[in-house]
Design a protein around this motif. Structure first.
Motif, PDB file in Angstrom:
ATOM      1  N   ASP A 171       0.730  -1.455   0.264  1.00  0.00           N
ATOM      2  CA  ASP A 171       0.241  -0.247  -0.104  1.00  0.00           C
ATOM      3  C   ASP A 171       1.069   0.905  -0.467  1.00  0.00           C
ATOM      4  O   ASP A 171       0.717   2.020  -0.403  1.00  0.00           O
ATOM      5  N   ASP A 209       0.764   3.310  -3.033  1.00  0.00           N
ATOM      6  CA  ASP A 209       0.383   5.337  -2.604  1.00  0.00           C
ATOM      7  C   ASP A 209       1.492   6.363  -3.188  1.00  0.00           C
ATOM      8  O   ASP A 209       1.294   7.770  -3.404  1.00  0.00           O
ATOM      9  N   GLY A 262      -8.295   1.517  -3.872  1.00  0.00           N
ATOM     10  CA  GLY A 262      -7.551   2.621  -5.260  1.00  0.00           C
ATOM     11  C   GLY A 262      -7.206   1.917  -6.111  1.00  0.00           C
ATOM     12  O   GLY A 262      -8.139   0.522  -6.527  1.00  0.00           O
TER      13      GLY A 262
END
Length: 173
Positions: free
Chosen positions: A50, A54, A82
């Motif tokens: 993650d 990101d 996402g």
């Protein structure tokens, strides 16, 4: 376009040559973050995935090896947040479950990968770490995957990275 290479368990140093060969063959940056070997939990590996996702563009390709490949696939199955990655190229992926290795890392029953996410599975017949028949189990579970069976190359895909780079390259061009 960003490419993340997720190394295998304890394989950050051993997998460096594979990531370097992808960089050389594709002439693009390939990031290989260090995943903690002392914490093999899904929480730790998903958390690092993650963080890496990101920190990058929405145009993400994931290449993964061995345990790292299985963690990338499992994370997509269990709560990826996402934008989905542009595709995955997974090498020597263990199959966790009743037909493979027993562990808490099994894909959930009924899991299917979105048709919008191309998946390439590579495995070498002479892999002495992850049994070759794990590929057959993954192929039956993921029928839309493109499967590449290599006669030789072992667990580290020696002499086989050109085919891997071709698949990664098809996702970035």
């Amino acid at each position: 376009m960003d490419i993340i290479f997720v190394h295998g368990a304890g394989g950050w140093l051993e997998d460096q040559p594979m990531a370097a060969e992808l960089r050389r063959r594709l002439d693009v940056p390939v990031t290989m973050p260090h995943f903690a070997d002392e914490d093999m939990s899904t929480a730790a590996w998903f958390g690092e995935l993650d963080r890496q996702r990101d920190a990058r563009s929405a145009e993400l390709v994931i290449a993964g090896h061995s345990f790292g490949a299985s963690m990338a696939l499992l994370h997509l199955a269990e709560g990826w947040q996402g934008p989905l990655p542009r595709g995955l190229v997974l090498l020597a992926t263990p199959f966790w479950g009743s037909e493979g290795w027993q562990a808490e890392y099994a894909l959930p029953a009924g899991f299917t990968l979105s048709g919008d996410v191309p998946l390439f599975l590579h495995h070498c017949r002479d892999d002495d770490t992850v049994p070759f028949n794990h590929l057959d189990h993954l192929e039956s579970l993921l029928p839309t995957a493109v499967v590449r069976r290599h006669a030789t190359g072992g667990h580290q895909f020696e002499g086989r990275m050109a085919a891997v780079a071709d698949d990664v390259g098809s996702l970035i061009h």
